[in-house]
Design a protein around this motif. Structure first.
Motif, PDB file in Angstrom:
ATOM      1  N   ILE A  42      -7.145   3.916  25.128  1.00  0.00           N
ATOM      2  CA  ILE A  42      -6.069   4.788  25.617  1.00  0.00           C
ATOM      3  C   ILE A  42      -6.397   5.307  27.011  1.00  0.00           C
ATOM      4  CG2 ILE A  42      -4.956   7.035  25.273  1.00  0.00           C
ATOM      5  CD1 ILE A  42      -3.842   4.957  23.412  1.00  0.00           C
ATOM      6  N   LEU A  43      -7.621   5.760  27.202  1.00  0.00           N
ATOM      7  CA  LEU A  43      -8.023   6.300  28.505  1.00  0.00           C
ATOM      8  C   LEU A  43      -7.956   5.226  29.581  1.00  0.00           C
ATOM      9  CD1 LEU A  43     -11.123   8.438  27.422  1.00  0.00           C
ATOM     10  CD2 LEU A  43      -8.786   9.229  27.800  1.00  0.00           C
ATOM     11  N   ARG A  44      -8.397   4.010  29.247  1.00  0.00           N
ATOM     12  CA  ARG A  44      -8.409   2.937  30.237  1.00  0.00           C
ATOM     13  C   ARG A  44      -6.999   2.433  30.555  1.00  0.00           C
ATOM     14  NH1 ARG A  44     -10.926  -0.535  27.505  1.00  0.00           N
ATOM     15  NH2 ARG A  44      -9.192  -1.922  27.017  1.00  0.00           N
ATOM     16  N   ILE A  45      -6.194   2.219  29.522  1.00  0.00           N
ATOM     17  CA  ILE A  45      -4.872   1.634  29.721  1.00  0.00           C
ATOM     18  C   ILE A  45      -3.945   2.596  30.453  1.00  0.00           C
ATOM     19  CG2 ILE A  45      -2.805   0.781  28.540  1.00  0.00           C
ATOM     20  CD1 ILE A  45      -4.722  -0.189  26.301  1.00  0.00           C
ATOM     21  N   LEU A  46      -3.990   3.882  30.094  1.00  0.00           N
ATOM     22  CA  LEU A  46      -3.088   4.858  30.699  1.00  0.00           C
ATOM     23  C   LEU A  46      -3.678   5.504  31.950  1.00  0.00           C
ATOM     24  CD1 LEU A  46      -1.570   6.663  27.586  1.00  0.00           C
ATOM     25  CD2 LEU A  46      -0.637   4.766  28.922  1.00  0.00           C
ATOM     26  N   HIS A  47      -4.940   5.199  32.250  1.00  0.00           N
ATOM     27  CA  HIS A  47      -5.586   5.754  33.449  1.00  0.00           C
ATOM     28  C   HIS A  47      -5.580   7.280  33.424  1.00  0.00           C
ATOM     29  CE1 HIS A  47      -4.812   1.640  34.392  1.00  0.00           C
ATOM     30  NE2 HIS A  47      -3.544   1.839  34.618  1.00  0.00           N
ATOM     31  N   VAL A  48      -5.939   7.839  32.262  1.00  0.00           N
ATOM     32  CA  VAL A  48      -6.065   9.286  32.140  1.00  0.00           C
ATOM     33  C   VAL A  48      -7.522   9.603  31.832  1.00  0.00           C
ATOM     34  CG1 VAL A  48      -3.690   9.616  31.377  1.00  0.00           C
ATOM     35  CG2 VAL A  48      -5.483   9.318  29.667  1.00  0.00           C
ATOM     36  N   THR A  49      -7.884  10.850  32.005  1.00  0.00           N
ATOM     37  CA  THR A  49      -9.263  11.260  31.769  1.00  0.00           C
ATOM     38  C   THR A  49      -9.390  11.884  30.384  1.00  0.00           C
ATOM     39  OG1 THR A  49      -8.950  13.504  32.601  1.00  0.00           O
ATOM     40  CG2 THR A  49      -9.476  11.786  34.234  1.00  0.00           C
ATOM     41  N   PRO A  50     -10.617  11.938  29.857  1.00  0.00           N
ATOM     42  CA  PRO A  50     -10.813  12.647  28.582  1.00  0.00           C
ATOM     43  C   PRO A  50     -10.320  14.085  28.641  1.00  0.00           C
ATOM     44  CG  PRO A  50     -12.756  11.346  29.105  1.00  0.00           C
ATOM     45  CD  PRO A  50     -11.866  11.289  30.321  1.00  0.00           C
ATOM     46  N   ARG A  51     -10.414  14.718  29.811  1.00  0.00           N
ATOM     47  CA  ARG A  51      -9.923  16.091  29.958  1.00  0.00           C
ATOM     48  C   ARG A  51      -8.430  16.163  29.672  1.00  0.00           C
ATOM     49  NH1 ARG A  51     -13.043  15.628  34.655  1.00  0.00           N
ATOM     50  NH2 ARG A  51     -11.215  15.425  35.978  1.00  0.00           N
ATOM     51  N   GLN A  52      -7.663  15.225  30.253  1.00  0.00           N
ATOM     52  CA  GLN A  52      -6.223  15.236  30.046  1.00  0.00           C
ATOM     53  C   GLN A  52      -5.866  15.027  28.583  1.00  0.00           C
ATOM     54  OE1 GLN A  52      -5.758  12.214  33.218  1.00  0.00           O
ATOM     55  NE2 GLN A  52      -3.992  13.393  33.876  1.00  0.00           N
ATOM     56  N   LEU A  53      -6.494  14.038  27.959  1.00  0.00           N
ATOM     57  CA  LEU A  53      -6.188  13.748  26.561  1.00  0.00           C
ATOM     58  C   LEU A  53      -6.530  14.950  25.680  1.00  0.00           C
ATOM     59  CD1 LEU A  53      -5.167  11.746  24.482  1.00  0.00           C
ATOM     60  CD2 LEU A  53      -7.455  10.734  24.401  1.00  0.00           C
ATOM     61  N   ALA A  54      -7.673  15.580  25.939  1.00  0.00           N
ATOM     62  CA  ALA A  54      -8.064  16.757  25.155  1.00  0.00           C
ATOM     63  C   ALA A  54      -7.064  17.893  25.341  1.00  0.00           C
ATOM     64  CB  ALA A  54      -9.469  17.207  25.546  1.00  0.00           C
ATOM     65  N   ASN A  55      -6.553  18.053  26.555  1.00  0.00           N
ATOM     66  CA  ASN A  55      -5.574  19.098  26.825  1.00  0.00           C
ATOM     67  C   ASN A  55      -4.278  18.843  26.070  1.00  0.00           C
ATOM     68  OD1 ASN A  55      -4.467  21.413  28.114  1.00  0.00           O
ATOM     69  ND2 ASN A  55      -3.541  20.127  29.689  1.00  0.00           N
ATOM     70  N   TRP A  56      -3.841  17.586  26.011  1.00  0.00           N
ATOM     71  CA  TRP A  56      -2.620  17.252  25.262  1.00  0.00           C
ATOM     72  C   TRP A  56      -2.828  17.484  23.772  1.00  0.00           C
ATOM     73  CZ3 TRP A  56      -2.095  11.921  28.097  1.00  0.00           C
ATOM     74  CH2 TRP A  56      -1.765  12.159  29.437  1.00  0.00           C
ATOM     75  N   GLU A  57      -4.031  17.223  23.298  1.00  0.00           N
ATOM     76  CA  GLU A  57      -4.331  17.489  21.884  1.00  0.00           C
ATOM     77  C   GLU A  57      -4.277  18.978  21.602  1.00  0.00           C
ATOM     78  OE1 GLU A  57      -7.294  13.647  21.126  1.00  0.00           O
ATOM     79  OE2 GLU A  57      -8.125  15.610  21.655  1.00  0.00           O
ATOM     80  N   ARG A  58      -4.855  19.785  22.490  1.00  0.00           N
ATOM     81  CA  ARG A  58      -4.835  21.235  22.288  1.00  0.00           C
ATOM     82  C   ARG A  58      -3.412  21.778  22.285  1.00  0.00           C
ATOM     83  NH1 ARG A  58      -9.240  21.130  25.867  1.00  0.00           N
ATOM     84  NH2 ARG A  58      -7.915  21.758  27.601  1.00  0.00           N
ATOM     85  N   ASN A  59      -2.529  21.147  23.050  1.00  0.00           N
ATOM     86  CA  ASN A  59      -1.141  21.603  23.131  1.00  0.00           C
ATOM     87  C   ASN A  59      -0.243  20.980  22.065  1.00  0.00           C
ATOM     88  OD1 ASN A  59      -0.363  23.381  25.671  1.00  0.00           O
ATOM     89  ND2 ASN A  59      -2.054  22.045  26.290  1.00  0.00           N
TER      90      ASN A  59
END
Length: 311
Positions: free
Chosen positions: A22-39
């Protein structure tokens, strides 16, 4: 809708992606993904479906257009209440950022801003006004369907490093159909960036900006190329533009702080480290930002004491 896209992409609807995928394909960072999870935009998991991948891509694009994750969550909840039977609005209805940095969904021929419960009318890409009547919209043309299918195939092919060359070819097919397809330029740019072909990466990031000047992600990615190729001052200006468009773009604050550190301008970096920890309150990157803040403040304190002693 998700099943159709998966079939068009030549994948089984049961395809599974790891967090790393997911991080590689969407070019997002673990920080971004974690933030979306928290929200609450995505459930924390070790594996994701292709439908999850498409939802996360839309979340990424909305965040890059200065829509807060909390606002996206509220919009999704409101849309589920207002549109009976719609469980996954990001997949089942088209989604756009509005002038007020909210989310509007196109569903059943209407453009609806669900938090306010208002229908919107498109007069242009940049101006929308409220109307009380449904807005009919034309069906996508066969060429637009073809571009969407090519784009979905490109996303799927990025998963495997052995098929990334095919992914590049699919994105180029998208651009043959829609030369101003900003997301295709972004994904191409990042594929070239990962191959260290910085000239082509820069070309596509700049074309993404030309296609959509409000696309903060394009400025952020361009800033990364400029930084990587030693043009730190230009990178700083580009990161600043990303933040003008999306003030809550945590990664842009983080990279801007790093850029100022490279130029040995810690006081300018301090502001962005402080902004970052307000947006990301936990995790290793937040810990690093806090350590940088502490270091800068301690160094400034020592300078003040030294100067006072000299005076």
């Amino acid at each position: 809708m998700a099943a159709n896209v998966s079939a068009a992409a030549g994948r089984s609807p049961l395809a599974v992606y790891s967090r790393t995928d997911i991080l590689r394909i969407l070019h997002v960072t673990p920080r971004q993904l974690a933030n979306w999870e928290r929200n609450g935009l995505v459930t924390s998991a070790e594996t994701y479906s292709f439908a999850d991948l498409l939802e996360l891509k839309k979340v990424r694009d909305l965040c890059a257009m200065s829509v807060r994750p909390a606002t996206i969550r509220q919009s999704l909840e409101a849309m589920r209440k207002q549109a009976s039977g719609v469980e996954k609005p990001l997949l089942e209805a088209g989604a756009w950022s509005t002038a007020k940095h909210r989310v509007a969904f196109r569903h059943d021929g209407k453009l609806l801003e669900p938090i306010a419960g208002q229908f919107l009318m498109d007069f242009s890409e940049r101006e929308r006004v409220v109307t009380s009547t449904p807005v009919p919209t034309p069906e996508p043309s066969p060429r637009e369907h073809e571009a969407a299918a090519c784009f979905a195939r490109g996303i799927a092919l990025e998963e495997d490093p052995n098929t990334q060359g095919e992914a590049i070819a699919e994105y180029h097919r998208v651009l043959e159909i829609e030369p101003a397809h900003a997301a295709a330029h972004i994904n191409l740019g990042t594929l070239y960036y990962n191959r260290q072909d910085f000239a082509l990466a820069e070309k596509h990031y700049r074309e993404a900006i030309e296609a959509d000047p409000r696309y903060a992600l394009a400025y952020f990615d361009l800033g990364n190329v400029l930084d990587e190729t030693g043009r730190v001052q230009e990178a700083i200006q580009t990161y600043k533009t990303a933040l003008q468009l999306a003030p809550t773009y945590a990664d842009a604050h983080y990279n801007l702080a790093l850029a100022y550190e490279k130029l040995r301008e810690p006081r300018k970096a301090l502001k962005h480290w402080q902004s970052y920890i307000k947006l990301d309150t936990a995790g290793p990157w937040s810990v690093h930002a806090r350590s940088q803040i502490k270091r800068i403040l301690q160094a400034d304190g020592l300078r003040l004491v030294h100067n006072a002693a000299r005076n």
